[in-house]
Design a protein around this motif. Structure first.
Motif, PDB file in Angstrom:
ATOM      1  N   ASN A  33      -2.014   5.840 -12.155  1.00 52.58           N
ATOM      2  CA  ASN A  33      -2.197   5.140 -10.888  1.00 52.58           C
ATOM      3  C   ASN A  33      -1.748   3.690 -10.928  1.00 52.58           C
ATOM      4  OD1 ASN A  33      -3.424   7.455  -9.751  1.00 52.58           O
ATOM      5  ND2 ASN A  33      -5.365   6.915 -10.714  1.00 52.58           N
ATOM      6  N   TYR A  53      -5.209   5.472   5.704  1.00 57.57           N
ATOM      7  CA  TYR A  53      -4.478   5.253   4.455  1.00 57.57           C
ATOM      8  C   TYR A  53      -4.632   3.799   4.004  1.00 57.57           C
ATOM      9  CZ  TYR A  53      -0.736   5.791   1.008  1.00 57.57           C
ATOM     10  OH  TYR A  53      -0.019   5.838  -0.165  1.00 57.57           O
ATOM     11  N   VAL A  80      -7.429   1.440  -4.804  1.00 53.80           N
ATOM     12  CA  VAL A  80      -6.478   0.845  -5.756  1.00 53.80           C
ATOM     13  C   VAL A  80      -7.158  -0.270  -6.536  1.00 53.80           C
ATOM     14  CG1 VAL A  80      -4.419  -0.616  -5.937  1.00 53.80           C
ATOM     15  CG2 VAL A  80      -4.349   1.473  -4.571  1.00 53.80           C
ATOM     16  N   VAL A 124       0.826  -1.212   0.000  1.00 54.11           N
ATOM     17  CA  VAL A 124       0.000   0.000   0.000  1.00 54.11           C
ATOM     18  C   VAL A 124       0.860   1.262   0.000  1.00 54.11           C
ATOM     19  CG1 VAL A 124      -1.890  -1.201   1.180  1.00 54.11           C
ATOM     20  CG2 VAL A 124      -0.308   0.192   2.503  1.00 54.11           C
ATOM     21  N   ARG A 154      -6.417   2.806   0.422  1.00 54.00           N
ATOM     22  CA  ARG A 154      -5.589   2.169  -0.616  1.00 54.00           C
ATOM     23  C   ARG A 154      -6.159   0.804  -1.011  1.00 54.00           C
ATOM     24  NH1 ARG A 154      -1.966   4.042  -4.008  1.00 54.00           N
ATOM     25  NH2 ARG A 154      -0.466   2.386  -3.639  1.00 54.00           N
ATOM     26  N   ARG A 194       1.279   7.397   6.291  1.00 51.74           N
ATOM     27  CA  ARG A 194       0.892   6.249   5.462  1.00 51.74           C
ATOM     28  C   ARG A 194       0.588   4.961   6.230  1.00 51.74           C
ATOM     29  NH1 ARG A 194       3.925   6.933  -0.403  1.00 51.74           N
ATOM     30  NH2 ARG A 194       2.956   8.950  -0.853  1.00 51.74           N
TER      31      ARG A 194
END
Length: 393
Positions: A242, A282, A290, A202, A286, A277
């Motif tokens: 991305n 986060y 993602v 991540v 993610r 992070r």
């Protein structure tokens, strides 16, 4: 030259970048001069007039290291990143620093490395000329790179001294098209005890479940990867901001075979992880977003897309990672159960993101189909002009 067929970000689909035209043919002579200047073979005649060919040992491939940056907040980290490349035991033919839409940072970098243009290796500072971000910045740098191999290093990652030599050693085998290394996390505030190593991806680092020795891997990590320049041209450059690393790997594997994309864990870099992070916020974002974005990325890949790596990750995380956390908890590790729970939550969030992405894609395709149908019906309903009517004779 590559056709610039993809739509730039800000004009078309979010997250996908414009293809670059990598002018490889026009640089052919320049590359030869910049490297060894030795031909691959020499042809001559013997005394009896019979032509003979004396093959020479092929020169090693030249390497361009590309570092993309977008913010001055990472200035010190970027200096460390560039310095780590300058100190490599195997020197690249150049270091390209590509600044992503930040004029202040570009001028600061240009001034800082102004006297390094003629150094060994030379440092070139350029600006992203496309509308996108990371994928477009990498495309911009790849377009002007002189090396046979393009090695990508994040601006917040510092390479070990033997990184480049180990990373590019597999290219002695002509069948190899892309090679990635192992980014090791360097936590600013330490690793939270609840954070499972299976999810270090991540924040762009190597994670539990990757091969422990050199071998094929479907998805290299963009902070530490490389590719043959000719192959990057062949796949049309990076197609995504991305998911640029995943997209490139899938496309290379599609044309060269899965054995052509390999992971070399001995090629290590130290990837900085800020305190923001390794947090729950986060982590969940993610995991969800993602995998939601991957649906569109896979749709853009066409036949090159495969979910095999994702399926293997889920299987390993659930069958190895979860029981390990439970076992550690039974042995007195108070956070073992928390790591197991985080794995299960992460897999669930990834699945939810995938479903959300599929729904969003289906809706977009349906809208496009409806618009196309409406356009056809409107065209058919328009009266035919007198000049275009057919006359029966």
């Amino acid at each position: 030259m590559l056709a610039q067929s993809c739509t730039p970000i800000g004009v078309g689909q979010r997250g996908h970048v414009r293809n670059l035209s990598i002018g490889l043919a026009r640089r052919g002579n320049d590359v030869a001069v910049a490297t060894t200047g030795q031909p691959g073979s020499k042809t001559g005649q013997t005394e009896d007039g019979v032509t003979s060919e004396r093959q020479q040992v092929p020169r090693p491939p030249t390497i361009s290291v590309i570092i993309c940056a977008y913010t001055e907040d990472r200035w010190e980290l970027m200096l460390q990143s560039v310095a780590s490349v300058q100190e490599q035991t195997l020197q690249p033919c150049e270091i390209i620093v590509c600044i992503d839409h930040n004029e202040t940072l570009f001028h600061r970098c240009a001034a800082y490395w102004a006297h390094f243009a003629a150094s060994t290796p030379p440092i070139r500072v350029i600006q992203n000329k496309y509308d996108g971000h990371l994928g477009s910045a990498r495309n911009t740098a790849a377009e002007i790179a002189a090396g046979d191999i393009l090695a990508f290093l994040d601006d917040d990652a510092a390479a070990d001294k033997d990184w480049l030599g180990i990373l590019t050693d597999p290219y002695q085998d002509e069948r190899i098209g892309a090679v990635g290394g192992r980014p090791i996390p360097v936590f600013k505030a330490g690793r939270p005890a609840w954070f499972p190593v299976q999810f270090d991806w991540v924040f762009g680092c190597a994670y539990d479940g990757l091969p422990t020795s050199r071998g094929p891997l479907a998805h290299l990590i963009g902070a530490n990867m490389s590719v043959r320049r000719t192959l990057l041209e062949q796949v049309g450059g990076f197609h995504s901001d991305n998911h640029d690393d995943m997209d490139m790997c899938h496309r290379v594997a599609h044309i060269k075979g899965s054995e052509a994309v390999i992971y070399e864990p001995a090629a290590t870099v130290r990837h900085f992880v800020p305190a923001s992070r390794p947090t729950w916020k986060y982590f969940w974002r993610r995991c969800f977003f993602v995998n939601k974005g991957k649906v569109e990325a896979f749709a853009q890949m066409g036949d090159a897309a495969t979910l095999g790596a994702e399926a293997r990750f889920v299987w390993y995380a659930l069958t190895k990672g979860v029981p390990r956390g439970i076992s550690q908890a039974a042995k007195g590790d108070a956070h073992g159960l928390a790591r197991s729970a985080a794995i299960i939550a992460g897999v669930g969030l990834a699945a939810a993101g995938h479903v959300a992405g599929r729904i969003e894609l289906a809706r977009r395709l349906r809208r496009q189909g409806q618009q196309a149908t409406k356009q056809m019906l409107d065209t058919a309903a328009q009266p035919v002009g007198e000049g275009s009517k057919c006359r029966l004779r």
